[in-house]
Design a protein around this motif. Structure first.
Motif, PDB file in Angstrom:
ATOM      1  N   GLU A  42     -11.144  -2.443  -1.027  1.00  0.00           N
ATOM      2  CA  GLU A  42     -10.912  -3.382  -2.119  1.00  0.00           C
ATOM      3  C   GLU A  42      -9.418  -3.652  -2.312  1.00  0.00           C
ATOM      4  N   VAL A  43      -8.592  -2.704  -1.895  1.00  0.00           N
ATOM      5  CA  VAL A  43      -7.151  -2.905  -2.070  1.00  0.00           C
ATOM      6  C   VAL A  43      -6.648  -4.082  -1.220  1.00  0.00           C
ATOM      7  N   TRP A  44      -7.380  -4.411  -0.158  1.00  0.00           N
ATOM      8  CA  TRP A  44      -6.978  -5.590   0.622  1.00  0.00           C
ATOM      9  C   TRP A  44      -7.029  -6.847  -0.242  1.00  0.00           C
ATOM     10  N   LEU A  45      -7.958  -6.875  -1.201  1.00  0.00           N
ATOM     11  CA  LEU A  45      -8.008  -8.012  -2.136  1.00  0.00           C
ATOM     12  C   LEU A  45      -6.769  -8.024  -3.025  1.00  0.00           C
ATOM     13  N   ILE A  46      -6.433  -6.832  -3.549  1.00  0.00           N
ATOM     14  CA  ILE A  46      -5.253  -6.725  -4.403  1.00  0.00           C
ATOM     15  C   ILE A  46      -4.018  -7.170  -3.612  1.00  0.00           C
ATOM     16  N   THR A  47      -3.952  -6.749  -2.362  1.00  0.00           N
ATOM     17  CA  THR A  47      -2.795  -7.093  -1.541  1.00  0.00           C
ATOM     18  C   THR A  47      -2.789  -8.585  -1.221  1.00  0.00           C
TER      19      THR A  47
END
Lengths: 436, 342
Positions: free
Chosen positions: B57-62
């Motif tokens: 999900e951190v790929w979305l944040i990034t």
């Protein structure tokens, strides 16, 4: 309500709710890492049980912290698009660095920690927890650098109709940021230590598992003693810095209306913003504000009347938040010092243990008040002296703002209730008797 | 110009990686109520993504953060004009995250039923809405010179937008079924494989419809006709799609899943390459479109961010790969008995 007010309320709700979980993530990760390290070093199973018990509460809390954090990043775009376009060059890049350099590590390795008990050696597993703890504090550092830029913008010029970065180094070494990072992290560590001490106190009173909870209490007590005192000393330095950089915030903190030398601190004051005076002023200590702000009793402190009416923060909220934060902080110092003094015979002081149990919410309130003071105290500016909050809001429909605010309150309210219930039940149940 | 073009490419890449990594979680969650017949199967499904979804999900944040940093005007305009769908996505993602974490914490069937529902909503809704949103971006968003959206949520649910949504959902389901084929065994694995095999032709059909519709509703092909070399991206996507079929036939699930990753990246880049240099086109007036050249950050910020990304993204990929390897085994009953399991 207009879109501006709706967006402000939504952001306030989202940040304050998010910040119910962040401080515990920051501090408890370190405490759990310490416990796990003690297990690796000594092989004593009680430390493994401690790691698992406190780890369980950490995980529930962490999940809520993460999911509420995601919405925050995107709200800059949804609700504050004018702001985002104006300062994205600087503010956006700091947020992106946070995700790339810290949040990734924290989230990826936390999954490894949760599911990796049988897949990694004990030493490697403990190392993973240290990395999670380090990455979460690092993540906070970047977020606070971004926030500090809003408080005291540096390293930029206004060009092409927006703020453009000129000096990255100045942004990351912003003095305001350094002081704020220390204050915020220390506040989070205090909260975490009271969380562990409070739950341990409950079980010490019930005599569930004395060895387990005495050890837990004492590990947290060390953190508590160090950081309750640190946060106060550092807070004083931070206050002097605020005096220099955000004089209107300082004046609002102490509801000081007239610019004066020998400016006093009131034990209690109730401001009347309409008539630019305090309706209640109890126990003034002359010169104390001059001393706190400028390091000398006869220094001149700027009063609120020095600022145009539309450039003053809401005085009542700011002053109450400040007094509440400092009051609680002072109380917490006494509570940890008493614990330090009686550390070897805590069970002989049931009243103290009871107080510690009911003290769990206090650092939560103090942490939240600190943010109210920081953010409301910056008003009406979104970037101090550069951009007004009213110029920052998105051109969205009032209905969109109203519906999403309602949805936030409903969903967060439910989640908060569920999360609180789960942590409460886990805490009350106590640790597993034997380690599986 | 060069910096801005690099950042345009990175922007597309980060979204593609997000769809590739979180896509199989969305797919698993969408199939969850249909494939998980018993409590044990349900738990195996959740635990198959358990150690990884958070990092994914951190790929979305990034991707979001990088849009903010490199193209602040795009970030501002995109998220304020797509206010309602984005809020829906965010709420769905909140529900998904806590569902995984909370479901197993109380031993009551009623409690579990609630979180079962939210697991489905929390994964299906973002899959669909991201597809709808990106298809709409490909055909242009009705926003005016003040960055104000001239439409409603219904405007976005136009034929092309819905095709995009369906394509995303199908691709993620196939992606997720292959993931389950890798991570599970027995009946559950058989059902996952069956789902994947049955949906593969449907997915390919939907993608073909989408490619044809793109010629009708968008001008994505203009770039392709001007630079035919770009058709290699489509070849890549097609190779991925065929690879899925081939490796499914050989029961080489991991390779099939890899091909699925490739096809997701290929399909995403099909749109991204057609969009170039536009990031956020206005359907009202092409002159208002936000591009890599008129909506970027200052060169200094782009440079600093490039250094950060060049250093850290490989590191991130390294430890995420390590985590994937660490958890590459099948989820077994024994895994479920660990108290940390979801």
């Amino acid at each position: 309500m207009d879109v501006l007010m709706l967006s402000r309320l939504q952001f306030a709700a989202a940040t304050m709710f998010h910040y119910l979980f962040v401080p515990l993530t920051l501090g408890l990760s370190i405490l759990v890492a310490i416990m796990e390290t003690k297990y690796v070093r000594t092989g004593d199973k009680v430390y493994l049980r401690m790691t698992k018990f406190w780890g369980k509460m950490f995980l529930i809390n962490f999940a809520l912290g993460v999911v509420t954090g995601i919405t925050l990043e995107f709200q800059f775009g949804t609700n504050w698009s004018r702001y985002s376009a104006y300062v994205g060059d600087i503010f956006g890049s700091i947020l992106a660095i946070e995700a790339t350099a810290a949040f990734f590590l924290e989230s990826t390795l936390l999954g490894v920690w949760i599911f990796g008990w049988k897949k990694l050696s004990a030493k490697a597993h403990a190392t993973v927890m240290w990395l999670v703890a380090g990455a979460s504090s690092l993540s906070a550092v970047w977020i606070l650098i971004a926030n500090s830029w809003m408080q005291h913008p540096v390293g930029y010029v206004i060009r092409n109709g927006r703020a453009e970065l000129t000096d990255f180094f100045a942004v990351v070494t912003n003095e305001f940021a350094i002081l704020m990072i220390m204050h915020t992290l220390a506040g989070a560590y205090v909260l975490s230590s009271f969380f562990v001490m409070g739950i341990s106190a409950y079980h010490l009173l019930k005599k569930t598992d004395d060895e387990f909870f005495t050890k837990s209490f004492r590990i947290a007590l060390v953190m508590g003693v160090i950081f309750t005192i640190f946060v106060a000393v550092e807070g004083d330095i931070h206050g002097k810095d605020v005096t220099q950089k955000q004089p209107a915030k300082l004046a609002a903190m102490e509801s000081l209306w007239e610019t004066q030398t020998h400016a006093p601190v009131y034990m209690f004051a109730w401001p009347d913003e309409e008539n630019e005076r305090n309706v209640i002023e109890i126990m003034p200590i002359p010169g104390l504000l001059s001393l706190l702000g400028h390091g000398s009793f006869d220094a001149e402190v700027q009063g609120l009347k020095d600022f145009p009416k539309d450039e003053r923060p809401p005085v009542l909220i700011v002053s109450m938040a400040f007094k509440g934060m400092v009051g609680i902080g002072t109380l917490l110092i006494f509570l940890t010092l008493f614990g330090l003094w009686k550390r070897d015979k805590l069970q002989e002081y049931p009243l103290y243990l009871k107080i510690m149990m009911f003290a769990i919410p206090l650092p939560y309130i103090a942490n939240e008040l600190g943010w109210v003071l920081t953010e409301v105290g910056r008003q009406p500016w979104i970037v101090y002296g550069v951009m007004k909050t009213s110029d920052a809001v998105s051109p969205i429909l009032q209905s969109q703002g109203a519906i999403s605010l309602t949805a936030f309150i409903l969903i967060y309210g439910l989640l908060g209730a569920v999360g609180f219930y789960l942590i409460y039940t886990a805490a009350k149940k106590g640790p597993e008797k034997t380690e599986a | 110009m060069v910096l801005q073009n690099i950042w345009f490419f990175l922007w597309g890449l980060l979204w593609a990686i997000f769809f590739m990594t979180d896509g199989f979680v969305f797919g698993m969650g969408t199939m969850y109520p249909f494939l998980g017949k018993t409590e044990e199967e349900k738990r195996i499904m959740i635990n198959s993504v358990g150690p990884l979804w958070d990092g994914n999900e951190v790929w979305l944040i990034t991707a979001g953060g990088v849009t903010f940093a490199a193209f602040p005007d795009v970030y501002a305009t995109m998220f304020s004009t797509l206010y309602t769908p984005l809020m829906l996505i965010l709420f769905a993602l909140i529900l998904r995250g806590v569902s995984f974490e909370f479901r197993g914490k109380v031993d009551s069937p009623k409690w579990k039923r609630v979180w079962d529902t939210t697991i489905f909503i929390g994964n299906f809704a973002p899959a669909l809405l991201f597809g709808v949103a990106f298809a709409n971006i490909f055909q242009g968003i009705p926003f005016d010179e003040n960055g104000i959206f001239q439409g409603t949520l219904i405007t976005l649910l136009n034929p092309y937008g819905l095709i995009g949504g369906v394509v995303f959902v199908l691709m993620f389901i196939v992606h997720g079924s292959l993931w389950l084929a890798i991570k599970t065994q027995g009946d559950l694995q058989a059902r996952a494989i069956q789902t994947g095999k049955r949906l593969w032709p449907v997915m390919v059909g939907a993608i073909v419809v989408c490619l044809i519709a793109s010629a009708v509703f968008t001008d994505l092909y203009d770039n392709y006709l001007a630079n035919p070399v770009l058709f290699l991206i489509l070849v890549l996507a097609v190779a991925g799609l065929l690879g899925i079929k081939v490796f499914m036939g050989k029961e080489a699930w991991f390779k099939a899943w890899g091909c699925s990753c490739l096809s997701i990246v290929g399909v995403t880049f099909f749109g991204v390459a057609g969009l170039f240099p536009r990031l956020y086109p206005s359907s009202i007036n092409a002159d208002l479109s936000l591009t890599a050249h008129n909506a970027s950050s200052s060169p200094l910020t782009l440079k600093i961010m490039l250094v950060v990304v060049v250093i850290f993204i490989p590191i991130v990929l390294a430890y995420q790969t390590w985590a994937y390897k660490l958890f590459s085994d099948k989820v077994t009953e024994e895994d479920l008995s660990h108290e940390e399991a979801y």
